[in-house]
Design an enzyme around this catalytic site. Structure first.
Site, PDB file in Angstrom:
ATOM      1  N   GLU A 174       0.809  -1.219   0.000  1.00  0.00           N
ATOM      2  CA  GLU A 174       0.000   0.000   0.000  1.00  0.00           C
ATOM      3  C   GLU A 174       0.845   1.273   0.000  1.00  0.00           C
ATOM      4  O   GLU A 174       0.341   2.358   0.269  1.00  0.00           O
ATOM      5  CB  GLU A 174      -0.943  -0.021   1.205  1.00  0.00           C
ATOM      6  N   HIS A 248      -4.653   1.870   7.139  1.00  0.00           N
ATOM      7  CA  HIS A 248      -3.244   2.145   6.838  1.00  0.00           C
ATOM      8  C   HIS A 248      -2.582   2.684   8.097  1.00  0.00           C
ATOM      9  O   HIS A 248      -3.244   3.289   8.948  1.00  0.00           O
ATOM     10  CB  HIS A 248      -3.092   3.192   5.722  1.00  0.00           C
ATOM     11  N   CYS A 365      -3.004  11.395   3.487  1.00  0.00           N
ATOM     12  CA  CYS A 365      -3.343  10.519   2.350  1.00  0.00           C
ATOM     13  C   CYS A 365      -3.064  11.208   1.025  1.00  0.00           C
ATOM     14  O   CYS A 365      -2.715  10.567   0.032  1.00  0.00           O
ATOM     15  CB  CYS A 365      -4.821  10.135   2.382  1.00  0.00           C
TER      16      CYS A 365
END
Length: 447
Positions: A174, A248, A365
């Protein structure tokens, strides 16, 4: 050697909508089927970029991807002209249309994992594209992300851009959202902290939501990026917090230089990890937020840790936060205590990023951190660096092409596809990227 952290922010795409595609991301699920405002979303992101650039923090932009992504619909068996493909998928399988129209590439913390030249065996900056294997809509990003990064970091003597790992669950990666770098000045060798959620043969894993990052993937990325093995630590995220919506690591921790700002429950075996970091990082400081002051649930709903921790020249730090933190009395109270305490954080900067936040993406993000020396920074495609001229040009571009209202039903409109392709054609020229999009290389025009 002197170096700076440059934040490359993702520009929100024209098809930004709320489809609840991301199981394990509670904001995404909660806002499913709401009406979105792509124009406002893009402008909120641009305002953050410009404000930070004006405050002296080097800032750049990464453009959106082509959406709806017709080539994948063809792979799924929908045929005919592009318009016919859209019509068929909207009628027969609308969930696929939503997936191939996701604006998720805006969250460029998931685009790649970065190793600065001070940390690498060959002295180059390395970028390994993330495969984002856990979610179909995100797994579509890797090829175009690679093209974009190669167009931005196009000096092969200074930058190595690596393709994503194979698309299998064992190697789920990720990107930088599960990666932290700790150390002194940016130009000095740092300690790279790779955070994973699961590994083969280890039963310690979440039970409610998926662990998207594997240890096997993190180890492979460290090898690809040629990180000095003496400068790597692998740590497991606490599976209990993954089950509470921490999909995350950047939803529960953020680092900058010698500081790790994290929740008390962020990592498995946290005290052991922090002791290891203290032993290996000069001047290491952990700012652990107790669960008694901020619960994991409140951290997830406000995105307290999905913040940016930025260094000023005098060594002090600014914490960049979403507006939701200021609106939560408990979190805002904690943050003001933090400001008064003995630590490098001396300023809180709040931004309205509601359009992104409603899909589960906060300030961190939206950005990919890349540490660059002055020489490396000069080698980056200069057209992507944020300044007054680019800010005004991008705002005008957004005004020209973006809709101020979008629903899932609108994704089937062939005019939206045409608008998007025309917009990206113009943008790729503005940012001097060349033909980075599949529709440009195929010469498919707008048909």
């Amino acid at each position: 050697m002197n170096a700076w952290e440059v934040n490359f922010d993702g520009l929100v795409g024209l098809t930004h909508h709320y489809a609840g595609l991301s199981f394990g991301n509670e904001a995404s699920t909660r806002h499913r089927f709401q009406v979105s405002n792509p124009r406002q979303a893009a402008k909120q992101g641009l305002l953050k970029m410009k404000a930070l650039a004006d405050a002296g923090f080097p800032q750049a932009v990464i453009p959106p991807h082509e959406r709806p992504f017709i080539p994948v619909l063809r792979q799924l068996g929908f045929s005919g002209s592009d318009e016919q493909v859209l019509e068929k998928v909207a009628r027969q399988a609308p969930h696929w249309l939503s997936s191939v129209s996701s604006a998720s590439p805006m969250w460029v913390a998931n685009a790649a994992t970065i190793a600065p030249s001070a940390d690498t065996l060959d002295g180059k900056v390395h970028l390994t594209v993330a495969n984002l294997n856990n979610k179909f809509h995100r797994s579509l990003e890797a090829h175009v992300t690679e093209s974009l990064l190669k167009a931005i970091f196009n000096d092969e003597e200074k930058f190595s851009v690596h393709s994503a790992l194979p698309q299998v669950a064992l190697l789920g990666d990720e990107g930088a959202a599960n990666h932290n770098r700790l150390g002194g000045h940016y130009g000095e060798p740092g300690m790279q902290l790779f955070v994973y959620g699961r590994e083969e043969g280890n039963d310690t894993r979440p039970s409610r939501y998926p662990a998207r990052q594997t240890r096997e993937a993190s180890e492979a990325v460290a090898r690809l990026n040629q990180v000095n093995p003496q400068q790597v630590i692998f740590a497991q995220q606490n599976p209990d917090v993954i089950d509470q919506g921490v999909f995350h690591n950047d939803v529960i921790a953020v680092s900058n230089r010698q500081v790790l700002f994290c929740h008390q429950q962020a990592f498995a075996r946290q005290s052991q990890l922090l002791a290891n970091l203290r032993a290996r990082v000069n001047g290491f400081m952990a700012i652990e937020v107790p669960a008694t002051q901020v619960s994991v649930s409140d951290a997830v709903s406000t995105y307290l840790f999905n913040s940016q921790l930025l260094s000023r020249d005098d060594g002090s730090m600014m914490l960049v936060l979403p507006q939701e933190c200021r609106e939560h009395a408990g979190v805002w109270g904690y943050l003001n205590e933090l400001l008064a305490a003995d630590n490098p954080i001396s300023e809180l900067k709040v931004f309205d990023l509601r359009e992104s936040m409603a899909n589960g993406g906060g300030p961190a993000c939206l950005r990919l951190r890349v540490v660059l020396t002055e020489e490396e920074r000069r080698a980056v495609n200069p057209a992507v660096m944020m300044n007054d001229t680019l800010f005004n040009a991008l705002n005008d571009w957004v005004d020209r092409y973006y809709r101020d209202r979008l629903t899932a039903a609108d994704l089937a409109d062939p005019q939206l596809l045409r608008e998007g392709r025309e917009a990206l054609d113009v943008l790729s020229q503005l940012l001097n990227l060349g033909s980075v999009y599949p529709f440009q290389r195929e010469g498919g025009g707008n048909g």
